[in-house]
Design a protein around this motif. Sequence first.
Motif, mmCIF file in Angstrom:
data_model
loop_
_atom_site.group_PDB
_atom_site.id
_atom_site.type_symbol
_atom_site.label_atom_id
_atom_site.label_comp_id
_atom_site.label_asym_id
_atom_site.label_seq_id
_atom_site.Cartn_x
_atom_site.Cartn_y
_atom_site.Cartn_z
ATOM 1 N N PRO A 68 0.821 -1.229 0.000
ATOM 2 C CA PRO A 68 0.000 0.000 0.000
ATOM 3 C C PRO A 68 0.851 1.274 0.000
ATOM 4 C CG PRO A 68 -0.870 -1.584 1.563
ATOM 5 C CD PRO A 68 0.425 -2.144 1.069
ATOM 6 N N SER A 69 2.007 1.238 0.633
ATOM 7 C CA SER A 69 2.867 2.423 0.662
ATOM 8 C C SER A 69 3.715 2.559 -0.598
ATOM 9 C CB SER A 69 3.780 2.355 1.881
ATOM 10 O OG SER A 69 4.655 1.250 1.772
ATOM 11 N N LYS A 70 3.709 1.534 -1.462
ATOM 12 C CA LYS A 70 4.505 1.470 -2.700
ATOM 13 C C LYS A 70 6.016 1.524 -2.422
ATOM 14 C CE LYS A 70 0.931 3.225 -5.711
ATOM 15 N NZ LYS A 70 0.483 2.003 -6.282
ATOM 16 N N LEU A 71 6.421 1.152 -1.224
ATOM 17 C CA LEU A 71 7.836 1.140 -0.876
ATOM 18 C C LEU A 71 8.441 -0.255 -0.991
ATOM 19 C CD1 LEU A 71 7.836 3.564 2.173
ATOM 20 C CD2 LEU A 71 8.524 4.026 -0.180
ATOM 21 N N SER A 72 7.610 -1.242 -1.274
ATOM 22 C CA SER A 72 8.087 -2.600 -1.493
ATOM 23 C C SER A 72 7.084 -3.297 -2.417
ATOM 24 C CB SER A 72 8.233 -3.356 -0.174
ATOM 25 O OG SER A 72 6.978 -3.505 0.438
ATOM 26 N N PHE A 73 7.491 -4.419 -2.957
ATOM 27 C CA PHE A 73 6.590 -5.166 -3.823
ATOM 28 C C PHE A 73 7.022 -6.619 -3.889
ATOM 29 C CE2 PHE A 73 8.811 -5.906 -7.924
ATOM 30 C CZ PHE A 73 9.967 -5.199 -7.684
ATOM 31 N N SER A 74 6.142 -7.435 -4.436
ATOM 32 C CA SER A 74 6.461 -8.839 -4.671
ATOM 33 C C SER A 74 6.053 -9.177 -6.098
ATOM 34 C CB SER A 74 5.736 -9.738 -3.668
ATOM 35 O OG SER A 74 4.348 -9.648 -3.861
ATOM 36 N N PHE A 75 6.649 -10.219 -6.620
ATOM 37 C CA PHE A 75 6.328 -10.653 -7.971
ATOM 38 C C PHE A 75 6.599 -12.141 -8.099
ATOM 39 C CE2 PHE A 75 10.715 -11.026 -9.540
ATOM 40 C CZ PHE A 75 11.390 -10.242 -8.605
ATOM 41 N N VAL A 76 6.041 -12.730 -9.136
ATOM 42 C CA VAL A 76 6.239 -14.153 -9.398
ATOM 43 C C VAL A 76 7.289 -14.274 -10.492
ATOM 44 C CG1 VAL A 76 5.174 -16.298 -10.154
ATOM 45 C CG2 VAL A 76 3.880 -14.690 -8.735
ATOM 46 N N MET A 77 8.307 -15.083 -10.213
ATOM 47 C CA MET A 77 9.399 -15.287 -11.158
ATOM 48 C C MET A 77 9.482 -16.771 -11.508
ATOM 49 S SD MET A 77 13.288 -13.993 -10.676
ATOM 50 C CE MET A 77 14.543 -15.206 -10.980
ATOM 51 N N ILE A 78 9.813 -17.047 -12.755
ATOM 52 C CA ILE A 78 9.969 -18.424 -13.229
ATOM 53 C C ILE A 78 11.429 -18.629 -13.585
ATOM 54 C CG2 ILE A 78 9.264 -20.083 -14.989
ATOM 55 C CD1 ILE A 78 6.654 -18.469 -15.230
ATOM 56 N N ASP A 79 12.076 -19.610 -12.957
ATOM 57 C CA ASP A 79 13.497 -19.844 -13.227
ATOM 58 C C ASP A 79 13.678 -20.708 -14.467
ATOM 59 O OD1 ASP A 79 13.002 -22.441 -12.456
ATOM 60 O OD2 ASP A 79 14.203 -22.368 -10.640
ATOM 61 N N GLU A 80 14.910 -21.065 -14.785
ATOM 62 C CA GLU A 80 15.195 -21.809 -16.012
ATOM 63 C C GLU A 80 14.638 -23.230 -15.986
ATOM 64 O OE1 GLU A 80 19.751 -23.045 -14.815
ATOM 65 O OE2 GLU A 80 19.395 -21.312 -16.084
ATOM 66 N N ASN A 81 14.278 -23.749 -14.816
ATOM 67 C CA ASN A 81 13.637 -25.065 -14.718
ATOM 68 C C ASN A 81 12.120 -24.958 -14.707
ATOM 69 O OD1 ASN A 81 16.068 -26.340 -14.653
ATOM 70 N ND2 ASN A 81 16.099 -26.643 -12.445
ATOM 71 N N GLN A 82 11.595 -23.753 -14.998
ATOM 72 C CA GLN A 82 10.157 -23.463 -15.026
ATOM 73 C C GLN A 82 9.507 -23.575 -13.648
ATOM 74 O OE1 GLN A 82 8.939 -22.145 -17.912
ATOM 75 N NE2 GLN A 82 11.064 -22.348 -18.528
ATOM 76 N N ASP A 83 10.283 -23.464 -12.576
ATOM 77 C CA ASP A 83 9.740 -23.425 -11.221
ATOM 78 C C ASP A 83 9.324 -21.997 -10.903
ATOM 79 O OD1 ASP A 83 10.158 -26.112 -10.714
ATOM 80 O OD2 ASP A 83 12.176 -25.772 -9.917
ATOM 81 N N GLU A 84 8.123 -21.836 -10.349
ATOM 82 C CA GLU A 84 7.616 -20.526 -9.980
ATOM 83 C C GLU A 84 7.913 -20.241 -8.522
ATOM 84 O OE1 GLU A 84 3.614 -20.516 -12.750
ATOM 85 O OE2 GLU A 84 3.518 -19.789 -10.700
#
Length: 138
Positions: A68-84
């Motif tokens: 809510p403060s826009k001072l941090s965030f999260s995201f979903v990343m997929i590595d080279e083995n297609q693990d999320e």
Amino acid sequence: MKVTHIIGIAVIAVAIMVIISVSGNASSYVTFKEARSLSDTGSDNSIHIVGELKKDATGQIVGIQESPSKLSFSFVMIDENQDEQKVYFGEPVPPDFTKSEKVVVVGSYKNEAFVADKILLKCPSKYQEDVVITSSNN
């Protein structure tokens, strides 16, 4: 012992200290699975993981959630083995984050979550050559 010998020994000692300090910060690229197993063994070192942001069927990036403060965030990343994996970052979203072709996160697992200390982006637009249109008036 001559003065030149003492200076030579001092130079060699400084070189050894530089090599040791540089090699201590080096880490290799691993996958989320390897990073998790390193964390399970008690390793608390920073780990580099390369991957891509998760996209839906239309190619739109999904999974980015700002605090809510826009001072941090999260995201979903997929590595080279297609693990999320959901990645948490304690700073605002970097400019051109969603335009990046590849993402490198540097961090470690903390309580089953990957917490990034640093994010490195590879933006394809920075590596494309500009097309220069010229006209000849001859």
